[in-house]
Motif scaffolding. Structure first.
Motif, PDB file in Angstrom:
ATOM      1  N   ILE A   3       7.159   5.788  -6.340  1.00  0.00           N
ATOM      2  CA  ILE A   3       5.870   5.248  -5.904  1.00  0.00           C
ATOM      3  C   ILE A   3       5.669   5.670  -4.451  1.00  0.00           C
ATOM      4  CG2 ILE A   3       4.511   3.142  -5.490  1.00  0.00           C
ATOM      5  CD1 ILE A   3       6.280   1.787  -7.642  1.00  0.00           C
ATOM      6  N   ASN A   4       4.485   6.145  -4.134  1.00  0.00           N
ATOM      7  CA  ASN A   4       4.214   6.580  -2.772  1.00  0.00           C
ATOM      8  C   ASN A   4       4.360   5.425  -1.789  1.00  0.00           C
ATOM      9  OD1 ASN A   4       1.718   6.808  -0.601  1.00  0.00           O
ATOM     10  ND2 ASN A   4       2.874   8.707  -0.837  1.00  0.00           N
ATOM     11  N   ARG A   5       4.968   5.718  -0.663  1.00  0.00           N
ATOM     12  CA  ARG A   5       5.252   4.683   0.331  1.00  0.00           C
ATOM     13  C   ARG A   5       3.985   3.986   0.816  1.00  0.00           C
ATOM     14  NH1 ARG A   5       8.711   4.642   5.861  1.00  0.00           N
ATOM     15  NH2 ARG A   5       7.397   3.187   6.986  1.00  0.00           N
ATOM     16  N   GLU A   6       2.942   4.733   1.123  1.00  0.00           N
ATOM     17  CA  GLU A   6       1.722   4.133   1.671  1.00  0.00           C
ATOM     18  C   GLU A   6       1.019   3.271   0.630  1.00  0.00           C
ATOM     19  OE1 GLU A   6       2.296   4.783   4.528  1.00  0.00           O
ATOM     20  OE2 GLU A   6       3.202   6.751   4.473  1.00  0.00           O
ATOM     21  N   VAL A   7       1.016   3.739  -0.604  1.00  0.00           N
ATOM     22  CA  VAL A   7       0.432   2.956  -1.687  1.00  0.00           C
ATOM     23  C   VAL A   7       1.209   1.654  -1.874  1.00  0.00           C
ATOM     24  CG1 VAL A   7       0.056   2.883  -4.187  1.00  0.00           C
ATOM     25  CG2 VAL A   7      -0.571   4.930  -2.892  1.00  0.00           C
ATOM     26  N   SER A   8       2.541   1.753  -1.819  1.00  0.00           N
ATOM     27  CA  SER A   8       3.379   0.566  -1.981  1.00  0.00           C
ATOM     28  C   SER A   8       3.113  -0.442  -0.873  1.00  0.00           C
ATOM     29  CB  SER A   8       4.856   0.960  -1.993  1.00  0.00           C
ATOM     30  OG  SER A   8       5.667  -0.162  -2.246  1.00  0.00           O
ATOM     31  N   TRP A   9       2.894   0.054   0.356  1.00  0.00           N
ATOM     32  CA  TRP A   9       2.601  -0.882   1.448  1.00  0.00           C
ATOM     33  C   TRP A   9       1.286  -1.607   1.192  1.00  0.00           C
ATOM     34  CZ3 TRP A   9      -1.237  -2.190   4.647  1.00  0.00           C
ATOM     35  CH2 TRP A   9      -0.931  -3.130   5.638  1.00  0.00           C
ATOM     36  N   LEU A  10       0.266  -0.892   0.745  1.00  0.00           N
ATOM     37  CA  LEU A  10      -1.017  -1.541   0.472  1.00  0.00           C
ATOM     38  C   LEU A  10      -0.883  -2.582  -0.640  1.00  0.00           C
ATOM     39  CD1 LEU A  10      -3.359   1.553   0.805  1.00  0.00           C
ATOM     40  CD2 LEU A  10      -3.484  -0.526   2.193  1.00  0.00           C
ATOM     41  N   LEU A  11      -0.034  -2.302  -1.612  1.00  0.00           N
ATOM     42  CA  LEU A  11       0.223  -3.287  -2.666  1.00  0.00           C
ATOM     43  C   LEU A  11       0.866  -4.542  -2.089  1.00  0.00           C
ATOM     44  CD1 LEU A  11       1.551  -0.934  -5.497  1.00  0.00           C
ATOM     45  CD2 LEU A  11      -0.621  -2.182  -5.489  1.00  0.00           C
ATOM     46  N   VAL A  18      -5.068   6.486   0.142  1.00  0.00           N
ATOM     47  CA  VAL A  18      -5.058   5.333   1.042  1.00  0.00           C
ATOM     48  C   VAL A  18      -6.482   4.840   1.286  1.00  0.00           C
ATOM     49  CG1 VAL A  18      -4.706   4.682   3.461  1.00  0.00           C
ATOM     50  CG2 VAL A  18      -2.860   5.777   2.181  1.00  0.00           C
ATOM     51  N   ALA A  19      -7.407   5.767   1.555  1.00  0.00           N
ATOM     52  CA  ALA A  19      -8.785   5.374   1.825  1.00  0.00           C
ATOM     53  C   ALA A  19      -9.393   4.639   0.637  1.00  0.00           C
ATOM     54  CB  ALA A  19      -9.621   6.603   2.173  1.00  0.00           C
ATOM     55  N   ASN A  20      -9.189   5.165  -0.566  1.00  0.00           N
ATOM     56  CA  ASN A  20      -9.749   4.516  -1.762  1.00  0.00           C
ATOM     57  C   ASN A  20      -9.219   3.099  -1.910  1.00  0.00           C
ATOM     58  OD1 ASN A  20     -11.221   6.804  -2.407  1.00  0.00           O
ATOM     59  ND2 ASN A  20      -9.646   7.633  -3.776  1.00  0.00           N
ATOM     60  N   ARG A  21      -7.916   2.963  -1.764  1.00  0.00           N
ATOM     61  CA  ARG A  21      -7.311   1.643  -1.941  1.00  0.00           C
ATOM     62  C   ARG A  21      -7.642   0.712  -0.780  1.00  0.00           C
ATOM     63  NH1 ARG A  21      -3.092   0.988  -5.678  1.00  0.00           N
ATOM     64  NH2 ARG A  21      -2.707   2.816  -6.973  1.00  0.00           N
ATOM     65  N   ALA A  22      -7.640   1.248   0.448  1.00  0.00           N
ATOM     66  CA  ALA A  22      -7.898   0.408   1.613  1.00  0.00           C
ATOM     67  C   ALA A  22      -9.333  -0.114   1.612  1.00  0.00           C
ATOM     68  CB  ALA A  22      -7.606   1.183   2.894  1.00  0.00           C
ATOM     69  N   HIS A  23     -10.292   0.718   1.209  1.00  0.00           N
ATOM     70  CA  HIS A  23     -11.679   0.251   1.137  1.00  0.00           C
ATOM     71  C   HIS A  23     -11.813  -0.892   0.132  1.00  0.00           C
ATOM     72  CE1 HIS A  23     -14.131   2.813   3.730  1.00  0.00           C
ATOM     73  NE2 HIS A  23     -13.281   3.799   3.468  1.00  0.00           N
ATOM     74  N   ALA A  24     -11.183  -0.741  -1.020  1.00  0.00           N
ATOM     75  CA  ALA A  24     -11.242  -1.811  -2.024  1.00  0.00           C
ATOM     76  C   ALA A  24     -10.556  -3.074  -1.508  1.00  0.00           C
ATOM     77  CB  ALA A  24     -10.577  -1.326  -3.319  1.00  0.00           C
ATOM     78  N   HIS A  25      -9.441  -2.885  -0.791  1.00  0.00           N
ATOM     79  CA  HIS A  25      -8.689  -4.022  -0.252  1.00  0.00           C
ATOM     80  C   HIS A  25      -9.512  -4.761   0.802  1.00  0.00           C
ATOM     81  CE1 HIS A  25      -5.387  -6.482   0.970  1.00  0.00           C
ATOM     82  NE2 HIS A  25      -5.096  -5.819   2.076  1.00  0.00           N
ATOM     83  N   VAL A  26     -10.138  -4.030   1.706  1.00  0.00           N
ATOM     84  CA  VAL A  26     -10.955  -4.653   2.750  1.00  0.00           C
ATOM     85  C   VAL A  26     -12.145  -5.385   2.131  1.00  0.00           C
ATOM     86  CG1 VAL A  26     -12.493  -4.175   4.704  1.00  0.00           C
ATOM     87  CG2 VAL A  26     -10.245  -3.071   4.576  1.00  0.00           C
ATOM     88  N   ASN A  27     -12.776  -4.780   1.140  1.00  0.00           N
ATOM     89  CA  ASN A  27     -13.885  -5.461   0.458  1.00  0.00           C
ATOM     90  C   ASN A  27     -13.426  -6.763  -0.169  1.00  0.00           C
ATOM     91  OD1 ASN A  27     -15.688  -3.437   1.159  1.00  0.00           O
ATOM     92  ND2 ASN A  27     -15.422  -2.306  -0.762  1.00  0.00           N
TER      93      ASN A  27
END
Length: 710
Positions: free
Chosen positions: A10-18, A85-94
């Motif tokens: 699993i990508n490290r940055e994706v895992s952090w966002l999770l 990261v951008a796709n996931r971070a935008h959804a997370h911030v929303n």
């Protein structure tokens, strides 16, 4: 079979966002007290800031430098990671702002607390704000024009600003563009202020909204066409050439000052900001469209950390806990005498950090103590340990302190303490070139009769009396001779030019720690292949090191049963048939930040337990000075076994990582008792016979199942 396949990681940055999504879940769950939910939301916002300042900034640097090397686990390039990261971070911030607008604001209103807007003000409130603005805010503000003679200002990292479009009241020619200016929201003033209501209801307004109400006062002779808030996040990582730095402290001081001037990596704007103004800011900051975050609510939710701490709302927070006296100190009259009898384990925050502070204070004033040596990575703002070390030096003792100046975002604080310690007469060192000293160890050398006794404290967490109330960590006192010898050799290695010695009990990074872990894993593989029971249980903050992950895959294939308690980032994908089907990954996110590192190996029935300052991250293995130490005393082994067992049974705050890379919340089965590991540990620290403590601890266990926002 090729275990080193992109699909197995699993990508490290994706895992952090999770991980940050799991923190956000705590803000969403209705059975957490309201102000605790606000605090979790603030933590999410703060975490995101650091993520962009360091991790996203690093990926952008790779892209700028044309580094084409993909992630060595998932094969993703820097560009691919930034997009993901951008796709996931935008959804997370929303999601975070839906939570704020749809759930937390209405919940605050039910408690008689509101954040108001100018359109909702009464005449009396408006008059109050006008007086406050002119007397307290206006004198501090500095409008900054942007034109041919005034370039776009270098706005500080994470500062809150207001973009303003203007036109002269005098006739403007048709071809002339509107004028542009920036007003920085002053951080020296409170972010929110309370308005008079004349009743029990409490109404607050954010400082930027107050400034926007009266923003025309800053631009006489002009009409304000548009105003909207924005916030820039910059690259805040520091780079120091340690090899050529003549004075590391001065070099890091210079680099820290540059932190506010790094390249922009994220732009947050009010969702009401016009597209023309957004594009203007984006162009000036040289950002991509995916770097723009349109925010439906107040920018920078970290203000909720202070707001949620208002003392009058204690009933909307978790009941306070009182860290207990560690059981091995009960009935003892002397700290050194207690440690000389047996090894002592401390479990924070359930058990008090005071014995650690007392250990250094006692040594500072004890005429029999000859020397104190200690590492400091992150310390509190008014650290009693640092004050005790300074006093020890003033009392004529040999005091050696390694202050890690490169502890990220604590550099300035550590520089201050380093100077104070030097002024007091301590021998202060700044670690080894190219490495961060992340070890947590203190050594007290004491004359007792005709012999010298060395007392050692080792820990998984920092010597920080503040975080010791918020982080779960384990520490151990020992007077065993072999630990004392290792401690002396360790400090000699740090302060001198000696090669890493042959340790009696400990293992250290960057020389030998990874090999030690790999040997322990392969020993379990050998046991499994020989038909003997084989088991590994680890508890850590993050798992990213590829070599260790591949070794765990091999162990799983050999039949070793593996449970990994990983609070945050986990790059290992469990449950893959034939690869990791004997590996289970859990994450506990709750009131306290899980920070302890425990490593258990069945070893054919001769069980071994280790504690460490290190996670299973590559940086811990190759670019940090770390310590792994065994727990040898049987009763302490049983305590660690109990801690791991309870956490693996937690069905209140535990998540399980599935093979698809998603985390699933563990819920109690019908008729199954709730196990909230953190509160159970506190209850146990209080003593099962103490009914008052029992009732208090039970009141902290959520009783209704949480649900995620849609």
């Amino acid at each position: 079979m090729n275990l080193d396949h992109h699909a197995h990681f699993i990508n490290r940055e994706v895992s952090w966002l999770l991980f940050n999504e799991r923190v956000a879940f705590e803000a969403a769950r209705g059975d957490n007290p309201l102000f605790e939910r606000l605090r979790f939301l603030a933590i999410c916002a703060s975490n995101l800031d650091e993520f962009f300042m360091v991790r996203v900034a690093g990926l952008k640097d790779q892209l700028k430098l044309g580094v084409g090397r993909p992630d060595n686990k998932t094969g993703m390039t820097a560009a691919q990671q930034l997009t993901e990261v951008a796709n996931r971070a935008h959804a997370h911030v929303n999601h975070l702002y839906r939570l704020w607008n749809k759930t937390l604001l209405p919940a605050l209103r039910k408690e008689g607390i509101d954040f108001t807007h100018p359109s909702q003000l009464t005449q009396a409130q408006r008059a109050h704000l006008e007086e406050y603005y002119h007397h307290h805010v206006f004198p501090v503000l500095t409008p900054l024009a942007v034109d041919a003679s005034h370039p776009f200002p270098l706005l500080a990292n994470r500062s809150l600003n207001i973009a303003v479009l203007l036109e002269p009241i005098a006739v403007r020619l048709p071809h002339e563009s509107p004028l542009f200016a920036v007003v920085q929201v002053p951080s020296v003033l409170p972010r929110y202020l309370e308005l008079p209501t004349g009743g029990r209801k409490r109404v607050f307004m954010l400082l930027e909204a107050v400034i926007e109400m009266f923003i025309d006062t800053l631009f006489p002779g002009h009409t304000v066409l548009e105003h909207a808030c924005f916030r820039i996040t910059r690259n805040a990582d520091i780079t120091v050439d340690e090899e050529s730095a003549e004075d590391l402290l001065e070099e890091i001081e210079r680099e820290v000052k540059k932190r506010n001037r790094g390249a922009a990596v994220r732009l947050e704007v009010q969702s009401s900001m016009s597209s023309e103004l957004v594009e203007t800011l984006r162009d000036w900051l040289e950002l991509e469209a995916e770097d723009i975050y349109a925010i439906d609510g107040p920018l920078d939710l970290t203000f909720l950390m202070r707001f949620s701490a208002m003392p009058e709302y204690a009933h909307l927070r978790f009941p306070p806990i009182s860290p207990q006296v560690p059981p091995d100190f009960i009935g003892e009259t002397g700290l050194f005498e207690a440690i000389a009898k047996r090894d002592i384990l401390l479990f924070h925050p359930y058990e008090s950090f005071d014995p650690v502070v007392h250990f250094i204070h006692l040594a500072a004033n004890d005429p029999q103590v000859l020397a104190i040596k200690q590492t400091l990575y992150r310390v509190s703002g008014n650290s009693p340990i640092v004050l005790a070390l300074a006093r020890a030096a003033e009392n004529g003792k040999q005091v050696t302190v390694l202050v890690e100046l490169k502890a990220r975002f604590d550099e300035e604080n550590n520089i201050v303490w380093a100077k104070k310690l030097e002024e007091a007469g301590c021998h202060v060192i700044y670690g080894l070139v190219g490495l961060k000293t992340h070890s947590k160890i203190a050594l007290v050398v004491r004359r007792e009769g005709e012999r010298i006794v060395r007392y050692v404290h080792l820990s998984t967490g920092n010597y920080n009396d503040n975080t010791a109330r918020l982080y779960t960590d384990l520490g151990m006192f020992t007077a065993r001779e072999e630990f004392g010898e290792d401690a002396s050799l360790f400090f000699n290695h740090l302060t001198g030019f000696a090669d890493p010695p042959a340790w009696r009990r400990i293992a250290t990074a960057p020389h030998g720690l990874k090999d030690a872990f790999l040997k322990l894993i392969h020993r379990e593989i050998d046991h499994a292949r020989a038909g003997r029971p084989a088991r590994i249980i680890t508890k850590m903050n993050a798992l990213t090191d590829k070599d260790l992950i591949l070794a765990l895959f091999e162990a799983s294939r050999a039949g070793v049963e593996i449970d990994l308690l990983v609070r945050g980032i986990c790059c290992l994908r469990p449950g893959i048939p034939g690869v990791s089907d004997h590996i289970r990954v859990s994450s506990i996110v709750g009131r306290f930040l899980e920070h302890s590192r425990i490593y258990y190996f069945l070893n054919g029935g001769e069980e071994e337990y280790y504690l460490a300052s290190a996670d299973w991250m590559t940086r811990n293995m190759v670019s940090r000075v770390e310590i792994l130490f065994p727990v040898l005393q049987d009763n302490l082994k049983q305590r660690l076994k109990h801690i791991l067992d309870v956490q693996l049974r937690d069905n209140v705050n535990r998540w399980i990582l599935a093979a698809n890379g998603q985390y699933e919340k563990v819920e109690p089965k019908p008729g199954e008792p709730k196990v909230a590991s953190q509160m159970q540990f506190y209850l146990e620290a209080c003593g099962a016979a103490d009914e008052t403590a029992k009732a208090l601890a039970e009141s902290m266990i959520p009783r209704t199942p949480p649900r995620l926002l849609p």
